[in-house]
Scaffold this active site. Structure first.
Site, PDB file in Angstrom:
ATOM      1  N   ASN A   1      -7.508 -48.656  -7.359  1.00 18.08           N
ATOM      2  CA  ASN A   1      -8.991 -48.265  -7.479  1.00 18.08           C
ATOM      3  C   ASN A   1      -9.200 -47.392  -6.023  1.00 18.08           C
ATOM      4  OD1 ASN A   1     -11.656 -48.062  -7.084  1.00 18.08           O
ATOM      5  ND2 ASN A   1     -12.042 -50.138  -6.955  1.00 18.08           N
TER       6      ASN A   1
ATOM      7  N   LYS B   1     -11.887 -45.836  -5.393  1.00 19.15           N
ATOM      8  CA  LYS B   1     -13.066 -45.842  -4.973  1.00 19.15           C
ATOM      9  C   LYS B   1     -13.683 -44.452  -4.652  1.00 19.15           C
ATOM     10  CE  LYS B   1     -12.459 -50.499  -3.397  1.00 19.15           C
ATOM     11  NZ  LYS B   1     -13.036 -51.621  -2.353  1.00 19.15           N
TER      12      LYS B   1
ATOM     13  N   HIS C   1     -17.555 -54.085 -10.840  1.00 21.01           N
ATOM     14  CA  HIS C   1     -16.913 -54.304  -9.401  1.00 21.01           C
ATOM     15  C   HIS C   1     -17.856 -54.684  -8.341  1.00 21.01           C
ATOM     16  CE1 HIS C   1     -15.246 -53.009  -5.386  1.00 21.01           C
ATOM     17  NE2 HIS C   1     -13.883 -53.078  -6.123  1.00 21.01           N
TER      18      HIS C   1
ATOM     19  N   GLU D   1     -18.937 -53.908  -5.733  1.00 20.78           N
ATOM     20  CA  GLU D   1     -19.807 -52.749  -4.950  1.00 20.78           C
ATOM     21  C   GLU D   1     -20.751 -52.322  -5.965  1.00 20.78           C
ATOM     22  OE1 GLU D   1     -16.184 -50.648  -3.809  1.00 20.78           O
ATOM     23  OE2 GLU D   1     -15.675 -52.200  -2.179  1.00 20.78           O
TER      24      GLU D   1
ATOM     25  N   GLU E   1     -11.618 -60.850  -7.632  1.00 16.86           N
ATOM     26  CA  GLU E   1     -11.951 -60.064  -6.128  1.00 16.86           C
ATOM     27  C   GLU E   1     -12.863 -60.810  -5.415  1.00 16.86           C
ATOM     28  OE1 GLU E   1     -10.267 -55.679  -6.603  1.00 16.86           O
ATOM     29  OE2 GLU E   1     -12.738 -55.883  -6.769  1.00 16.86           O
TER      30      GLU E   1
ATOM     31  N   GLY F   1     -11.496 -54.860   1.543  1.00 16.26           N
ATOM     32  CA  GLY F   1     -11.776 -53.978   2.669  1.00 16.26           C
ATOM     33  C   GLY F   1     -12.093 -54.621   3.797  1.00 16.26           C
TER      34      GLY F   1
ATOM     35  N   SER G   1      -7.672 -56.437  -0.060  1.00 18.76           N
ATOM     36  CA  SER G   1      -6.869 -56.550   0.911  1.00 18.76           C
ATOM     37  C   SER G   1      -5.346 -56.781   0.548  1.00 18.76           C
ATOM     38  CB  SER G   1      -7.271 -57.435   2.203  1.00 18.76           C
ATOM     39  OG  SER G   1      -8.250 -56.974   2.581  1.00 18.76           O
TER      40      SER G   1
END
Ligand code: 13P
Length: 247
Positions: free
Chosen positions: A9, A11, A93, A95, A165, A171, A210
């Site tokens: 991904n 991003k 996701h 985010e 996730e 991250g 991660s």
């Protein structure tokens, strides 16, 4: 037997110039055990299609509209992604959920739209650190999954991929331990199995948060972890290929 899947991904990273080298490195890799894909920003779909066509690496997008077409400024439909031969699309996701207010019901509608457009949705679920510390991990991921089961039916998951996730691992460099991840993956599979055991057995559940070459092997060795959804490490060809090699 579920074939392992490793998805990058990207991003909101990349440029035409930087992508060219990265995509070329992936395209020149011969087919290996694990299936590979990259989910790139919309403007780079055509570039991914051009470079990855005839390679062992599939491509896709990071979001899709829940609507088929219409006055939805800034949105991109599943049919548009199909025009670029996307196979996968990331849906829900964290985010999108936390920064753009995407609701569980909207993620479910996006899963339906993706499937209707012939795409394979990668549905993301996961808890925040506060939710984990409050002991509500299972409640949170169940809520996120159950909305999709209600909205789309369990059969939808036979054409989808699930990704766990944990938000606190995205991250941050702080990976869930293989045991922590396995526990949630097994819980999710069990929950799907209570609706349909066959669908649950065939469902690929990816871990994201991660993932790097150094930790991928032990994560992917867990019985219910069927690969990874990789952010930062997917931007470095050697690292991403090493992660796929571990799968
Ligand atoms: P990182 O691998 O950068 O932690 O990101 C994970 C992720 O959000 C993939 O979708």
């Amino acid at each position: 037997m579920r074939r392992k899947l490793v998805v990058g991904n990207w991003k909101m990273h990349g440029s035409l110039a930087a992508n060219a080298a990265l995509l070329q490195a992936l395209a020149s890799k011969p087919e290996q055990g694990a299936e590979m894909a990259v989910c790139v920003p919309f403007p780079y779909l055509q570039q991914a299609q051009a470079v990855l066509r005839n390679s062992a690496v599939a491509w896709g997008a990071q979001d899709v509209s829940e609507h088929a077409q219409g006055a939805y400024t800034g949105e991109v439909s599943a049919a548009m992604l199909g025009d670029f031969d996307c196979l996968y699309v990331v849906v829900g996701h964290s985010e999108r959920r936390s920064l753009y207010g995407e609701r569980d019901e909207q993620s479910a509608a996006k899963v339906a739209a993706a499937l209707a457009g012939g795409l394979v949705p990668i549905l993301c679920v996961g808890e925040t650190l506060a939710e984990r510390e409050a002991g509500s991990t299972e409640a949170v991921v169940s809520r996120q999954l159950d909305v999709v089961l209600r909205h789309c039916g369990v059969e939808a998951l036979s054409k989808a991929v699930l990704a766990y996730e944990p938000v606190w691992a995205i991250g941050t460099g702080r990976t869930a331990t293989p045991g922590q991840a396995q526990q949630v993956h097994a819980f999710l599979r069990h929950r799907v199995a209570s609706a349909d055991a066959d669908v649950a057995r065939g469902l690929r559940i990816l871990y994201g948060g991660s993932v790097k070459a150094a930790n991928a092997g032990e994560l992917f060795a867990q019985p219910d972890i069927d690969g990874g959804l990789v952010g930062g490490a997917s931007l470095v060809a050697d690292e991403f290929l090493a992660i796929a090699g571990a799968a």
